[in-house]
Scaffold this motif. Structure first.
Motif, PDB file in Angstrom:
ATOM      1  N   UNK A  45      57.286  59.682  91.830  1.00  0.00           N
ATOM      2  CA  UNK A  45      57.094  59.919  90.455  1.00  0.00           C
ATOM      3  C   UNK A  45      55.556  59.607  90.277  1.00  0.00           C
ATOM      4  N   UNK A  46      55.073  60.237  89.423  1.00  0.00           N
ATOM      5  CA  UNK A  46      53.378  60.262  88.700  1.00  0.00           C
ATOM      6  C   UNK A  46      53.367  58.811  88.309  1.00  0.00           C
ATOM      7  N   UNK A  47      52.524  58.297  88.339  1.00  0.00           N
ATOM      8  CA  UNK A  47      52.334  56.766  87.641  1.00  0.00           C
ATOM      9  C   UNK A  47      51.065  56.943  86.698  1.00  0.00           C
ATOM     10  N   UNK A  48      49.656  57.318  87.199  1.00  0.00           N
ATOM     11  CA  UNK A  48      48.627  57.088  86.689  1.00  0.00           C
ATOM     12  C   UNK A  48      47.590  58.185  87.447  1.00  0.00           C
ATOM     13  N   UNK A  49      46.608  58.354  86.855  1.00  0.00           N
ATOM     14  CA  UNK A  49      45.219  59.181  87.562  1.00  0.00           C
ATOM     15  C   UNK A  49      44.004  58.848  86.808  1.00  0.00           C
ATOM     16  N   UNK A  50      42.958  59.161  87.520  1.00  0.00           N
ATOM     17  CA  UNK A  50      41.699  58.949  87.005  1.00  0.00           C
ATOM     18  C   UNK A  50      40.760  60.040  87.502  1.00  0.00           C
ATOM     19  N   UNK A  51      39.888  60.529  86.628  1.00  0.00           N
ATOM     20  CA  UNK A  51      39.043  61.689  86.900  1.00  0.00           C
ATOM     21  C   UNK A  51      37.963  61.113  87.757  1.00  0.00           C
ATOM     22  N   UNK A  52      37.237  62.262  88.358  1.00  0.00           N
ATOM     23  CA  UNK A  52      36.147  61.936  89.367  1.00  0.00           C
ATOM     24  C   UNK A  52      35.117  60.804  88.837  1.00  0.00           C
ATOM     25  N   UNK A  53      34.687  61.013  87.710  1.00  0.00           N
ATOM     26  CA  UNK A  53      33.788  60.221  87.294  1.00  0.00           C
ATOM     27  C   UNK A  53      34.396  58.729  86.585  1.00  0.00           C
ATOM     28  N   UNK A  54      35.509  58.871  86.458  1.00  0.00           N
ATOM     29  CA  UNK A  54      36.435  57.628  85.692  1.00  0.00           C
ATOM     30  C   UNK A  54      36.239  57.868  84.109  1.00  0.00           C
ATOM     31  N   UNK A  55      35.940  59.073  83.674  1.00  0.00           N
ATOM     32  CA  UNK A  55      36.036  58.954  82.338  1.00  0.00           C
ATOM     33  C   UNK A  55      37.160  59.480  81.732  1.00  0.00           C
ATOM     34  N   UNK A  56      38.067  59.970  82.313  1.00  0.00           N
ATOM     35  CA  UNK A  56      39.633  60.234  81.932  1.00  0.00           C
ATOM     36  C   UNK A  56      40.543  59.634  82.703  1.00  0.00           C
ATOM     37  N   UNK A  57      41.570  59.151  81.797  1.00  0.00           N
ATOM     38  CA  UNK A  57      42.841  58.550  82.604  1.00  0.00           C
ATOM     39  C   UNK A  57      43.936  59.129  82.180  1.00  0.00           C
ATOM     40  N   UNK A  58      45.180  59.233  82.762  1.00  0.00           N
ATOM     41  CA  UNK A  58      46.235  59.841  82.120  1.00  0.00           C
ATOM     42  C   UNK A  58      47.207  58.903  82.805  1.00  0.00           C
ATOM     43  N   UNK A  59      48.297  58.463  82.025  1.00  0.00           N
ATOM     44  CA  UNK A  59      49.485  57.621  82.350  1.00  0.00           C
ATOM     45  C   UNK A  59      51.093  58.416  82.183  1.00  0.00           C
ATOM     46  N   UNK A  60      51.896  57.924  82.884  1.00  0.00           N
ATOM     47  CA  UNK A  60      53.153  58.125  82.804  1.00  0.00           C
ATOM     48  C   UNK A  60      53.823  57.330  81.481  1.00  0.00           C
ATOM     49  N   UNK A  61      54.608  57.912  80.677  1.00  0.00           N
ATOM     50  CA  UNK A  61      55.017  57.370  79.511  1.00  0.00           C
ATOM     51  C   UNK A  61      55.551  55.941  79.998  1.00  0.00           C
ATOM     52  N   UNK A  62      56.281  55.819  81.001  1.00  0.00           N
ATOM     53  CA  UNK A  62      56.918  54.426  81.208  1.00  0.00           C
ATOM     54  C   UNK A  62      56.064  53.459  81.574  1.00  0.00           C
ATOM     55  N   UNK A  65      50.329  51.461  78.240  1.00  0.00           N
ATOM     56  CA  UNK A  65      49.945  50.406  77.731  1.00  0.00           C
ATOM     57  C   UNK A  65      50.401  48.946  78.513  1.00  0.00           C
ATOM     58  N   UNK A  66      50.681  49.195  79.748  1.00  0.00           N
ATOM     59  CA  UNK A  66      50.800  48.047  80.724  1.00  0.00           C
ATOM     60  C   UNK A  66      49.997  48.143  81.723  1.00  0.00           C
ATOM     61  N   UNK A  67      49.928  49.416  82.313  1.00  0.00           N
ATOM     62  CA  UNK A  67      49.063  49.688  83.569  1.00  0.00           C
ATOM     63  C   UNK A  67      47.796  50.196  83.135  1.00  0.00           C
ATOM     64  N   UNK A  68      46.710  49.810  83.997  1.00  0.00           N
ATOM     65  CA  UNK A  68      45.465  50.280  83.736  1.00  0.00           C
ATOM     66  C   UNK A  68      44.740  50.832  85.095  1.00  0.00           C
ATOM     67  N   UNK A  69      44.392  52.107  85.293  1.00  0.00           N
ATOM     68  CA  UNK A  69      43.642  52.657  86.441  1.00  0.00           C
ATOM     69  C   UNK A  69      42.253  52.674  86.157  1.00  0.00           C
TER      70      UNK A  69
END
Length: 123
Positions: A45-62, A65-69
């Motif tokens: 399952x997907x957890x988190x992603x970060x864009x090429x330059x780090x300017x955008x991130x996206x997280x699974x709902x689960x 607020x607890x994980x940071x990429x």
């Protein structure tokens, strides 16, 4: 791109771990990097992603607020800071690289995968 995840281990519930994904290859800085996790019972399952330059991130709902990429393109590395860990976070964690520039939550969006690192959270 070649990827290697590390930093897993055993931690008590409520604790923290920081995973690292070391990359080699010239295309790292032009790749979206994602973290996934898998248990014997569940599909990857997907957890988190970060864009090429780090300017955008996206997280699974689960994990929101607890994980940071984060990423450091100068060091060819991506990190996953995991706080307030729960037993249900127990899994093998994988990092992966994608040429896709959108929200890449599916395994098939990713072209390169590293070996996983085991995270075990005890209750």
């Amino acid at each position: 791109v070649q990827l290697q995840a590390s930093g897993g281990g055993l931690v008590q519930a409520g604790g923290s771990l920081r995973l690292s994904c070391a990359a080699s290859g010239r295309s790292f800085s032009s790749s979206t990097i994602g973290w996934f996790r898998q248990t014997p019972e569940l599909a990857r399952e997907f957890v988190a992603l970060i864009s090429r330059n780090g300017g955008a991130t996206h997280y699974a709902d689960s994990v929101k607020g607890r994980f940071t990429i984060s990423r450091d393109n100068a060091q060819n590395a991506v990190y996953l800071q995991m706080n307030s860990l729960k037993p249900e976070d127990t899994a093998v964690y994988y990092c992966a690289a994608s040429r896709f520039t959108g929200i890449a939550e599916k395994q098939y969006d990713y072209d390169y995968w590293g070996q996983g690192t085991q995270v075990t959270v005890s209750s």
